[in-house]
Every structure is written in structure tokens, then in C-alpha cells.
Design an enzyme around this catalytic site. Sequence first.
Site, mmCIF file in Angstrom:
data_model
loop_
_atom_site.group_PDB
_atom_site.id
_atom_site.type_symbol
_atom_site.label_atom_id
_atom_site.label_comp_id
_atom_site.label_asym_id
_atom_site.label_seq_id
_atom_site.Cartn_x
_atom_site.Cartn_y
_atom_site.Cartn_z
ATOM 1 N N ASN A 1 0.829 -1.205 0.000
ATOM 2 C CA ASN A 1 0.000 0.000 0.000
ATOM 3 C C ASN A 1 0.862 1.252 0.000
ATOM 4 O O ASN A 1 0.562 2.237 -0.671
ATOM 5 C CB ASN A 1 -0.912 0.025 1.227
ATOM 6 C CG ASN A 1 -2.050 -0.952 1.133
ATOM 7 O OD1 ASN A 1 -3.199 -0.575 0.999
ATOM 8 N ND2 ASN A 1 -1.753 -2.245 1.196
ATOM 9 N N CYS B 1 -3.360 -1.559 4.314
ATOM 10 C CA CYS B 1 -2.007 -2.053 4.584
ATOM 11 C C CYS B 1 -2.006 -3.567 4.406
ATOM 12 O O CYS B 1 -2.976 -4.239 4.771
ATOM 13 C CB CYS B 1 -1.593 -1.690 6.011
ATOM 14 S SG CYS B 1 0.010 -2.374 6.495
ATOM 15 N N HIS C 1 -0.659 -5.876 5.957
ATOM 16 C CA HIS C 1 -0.682 -6.719 7.151
ATOM 17 C C HIS C 1 -2.073 -6.835 7.800
ATOM 18 O O HIS C 1 -2.314 -7.751 8.575
ATOM 19 C CB HIS C 1 0.281 -6.169 8.201
ATOM 20 C CG HIS C 1 1.728 -6.339 7.847
ATOM 21 N ND1 HIS C 1 2.246 -5.909 6.642
ATOM 22 C CD2 HIS C 1 2.756 -6.890 8.543
ATOM 23 C CE1 HIS C 1 3.541 -6.189 6.610
ATOM 24 N NE2 HIS C 1 3.879 -6.783 7.752
HETATM 25 N N1 DGL Z 1 3.642 -3.402 2.914
HETATM 26 C C1 DGL Z 1 3.452 -2.185 3.680
HETATM 27 C C2 DGL Z 1 2.113 -1.560 3.296
HETATM 28 O O1 DGL Z 1 1.205 -2.217 2.840
HETATM 29 C C3 DGL Z 1 3.504 -2.450 5.181
HETATM 30 C C4 DGL Z 1 4.876 -2.844 5.670
HETATM 31 C C5 DGL Z 1 5.924 -1.760 5.512
HETATM 32 O O2 DGL Z 1 5.782 -0.681 6.118
HETATM 33 O O3 DGL Z 1 6.854 -1.985 4.763
HETATM 34 O O4 DGL Z 1 1.954 -0.376 3.450
#
Ligand code: DGL
Length: 274
Positions: A76, A187, A189
Amino acid sequence: MSVPRPTLGVFDSGFGGLTVLKALLEHMPGADYAYFGDTARLPYGSKSAETVAKYAAGAAHFLEQHGAQLLVIACNTASALALPQITRACSLPVIGVIEPGAESAARASKSGTTVVIGTEATIGSHAYRRALESRGIKANEKACPLLVPLVEEGWIDHPVTEQVAQIYLQEGFSDEFRSSDVLLLGCTHYPLLRALFRRIVPPNVTVVDSAESTAKVILDLLLNSPPETMPGNERRRPPRFQFFVTDSTEKFRRLGERFLGHSIDDVQHVDLNE
Ligand code: DGL
């Protein structure tokens, strides 16, 4: 895109994008997947737009060179901060999670007000707010930086995580957003905390997941390539996976299983020059 059996490139800052891969797999078991997790340089959520754009553009280029025919920006933060730069860095169709997530949230909202949660960088970019406002929907954006480390710690159903989420959401659903009827999970997660969010938010609130929304958009896109056009054997064989990570392959395998829901093999370490 009329490719009989497409290879979808999936890019994320690390492990979280596996929730998007999981959603893609549910909708498109007939595709192959190349996943790039920039585990050496995560988290992206606390980094500047310039840094995220530089890292993400490198990963996009890598996935293109490794056979991806369509690029899904599962992260995201990268979608919010760097979609134009990623698109310029490769010659593939690029799909981020912001527009699909906003579209699903807008469709689900009857009150016209929503709450969006994500990393510091995603929320600071106001990408979701802009996408929702362009659809006539108001959005209260709330950064929830503690949730990513709690999920990576495996505290999915932990009272501490529930309390932290409760504090964030109290602020999200305050004042004029009290009547919001959608919580948009912005996000990678957060889909793992879906049950926990469900317990906290009022029953009339729809929990919308940008991972799921993105998978549906990509499925629609690939409908140009109906399974009937594939050779029988190709159609029946299970998806092939390639996983590329910039840090420990062992840690990716171990932690990644939690996000993907099944075991992960064939993880390769790569070193991208900055
Ligand atoms: N993949 C990130 C997001 O979806 C979350 C993890 C990160 O901060 O790298 O924003």
C-alpha cells in the site's frame, strides 16, 4: 491482456504482500506468480516518497526481467507514494492497491463517510483520501504504525494488539466520522487482523480489504484470457511460484507461511543495487 497462462509479478516491501498473493491465488489459481519482497529494506511505511520510489522502481524492473507480464503493487505504501515512478520504470501494466480498495470502499459505503487505516507514509500521502473523495466519499485517515510489527510478531489474536487497534480506531471513528460505515484496510498486514477489527467496530461497519479488492480487479482484467483458450494440461496444472527476497530466505519462508497460509518453497536471495 490476452496471455493464456499469465505470470503475475507481485511486489511488496516484505512479507505482507503475501496477503495480496493469497487473494490473487483464490481468484486466479490458473496464473503463475513471481513475488518480490524487499525484506532487507522494510519497512517502507516509515520512509520518504523518494526512497520508496527508488526501491520500488528497482524491484519492478527486476520482476519484468524475470518474466512478469503484469505487475501488482501489493504494498500500500509503494502504491500510495510511487505508482507513477514504478509505471515509468517498466513497460508492464501496473496495478496498485489504492484505486481498487477505494472503489470497493466507495461501493460499500451508504453514509458517504469512511475510515481508512494504513502506515504513516500511506496515510501521510492522502492517496486513499483523494481516491475516495474523487468518488464523492469522505475519508478519515488514521495511521496505525504499531500494527505492522505486532502482526510480524505473530500477535494476531493478542489482547495487546486488540487494545492498540481499539485506541487507533477510537480516533478514526471520532467526531464527524462517528457514523462511518466502512473501515478500509489500507495495509498488507491488516487482513490478518480482520477478525480482531470485526470485534472492535460496530456491526454496521463493513470491513473492506484492499488485497481482496485488487485481486478482483485483476481477475476482471484477465477475463480477456478465458481458461478455455489454455491447453488442457496447462489449465489443470497448479500455479508455479518464484519468490525473490533481499534478506534471509529462511526468515521469509518461516514468517511468510503465516501470511500466505501455506508453505513457501523456492525462495531466492537477490541483491539489488540501489
Ligand atoms: N507493505 C506495507 C504496506 O502495505 C507495510 C509494511 C511496511 O511498512 O513496509 O503499506
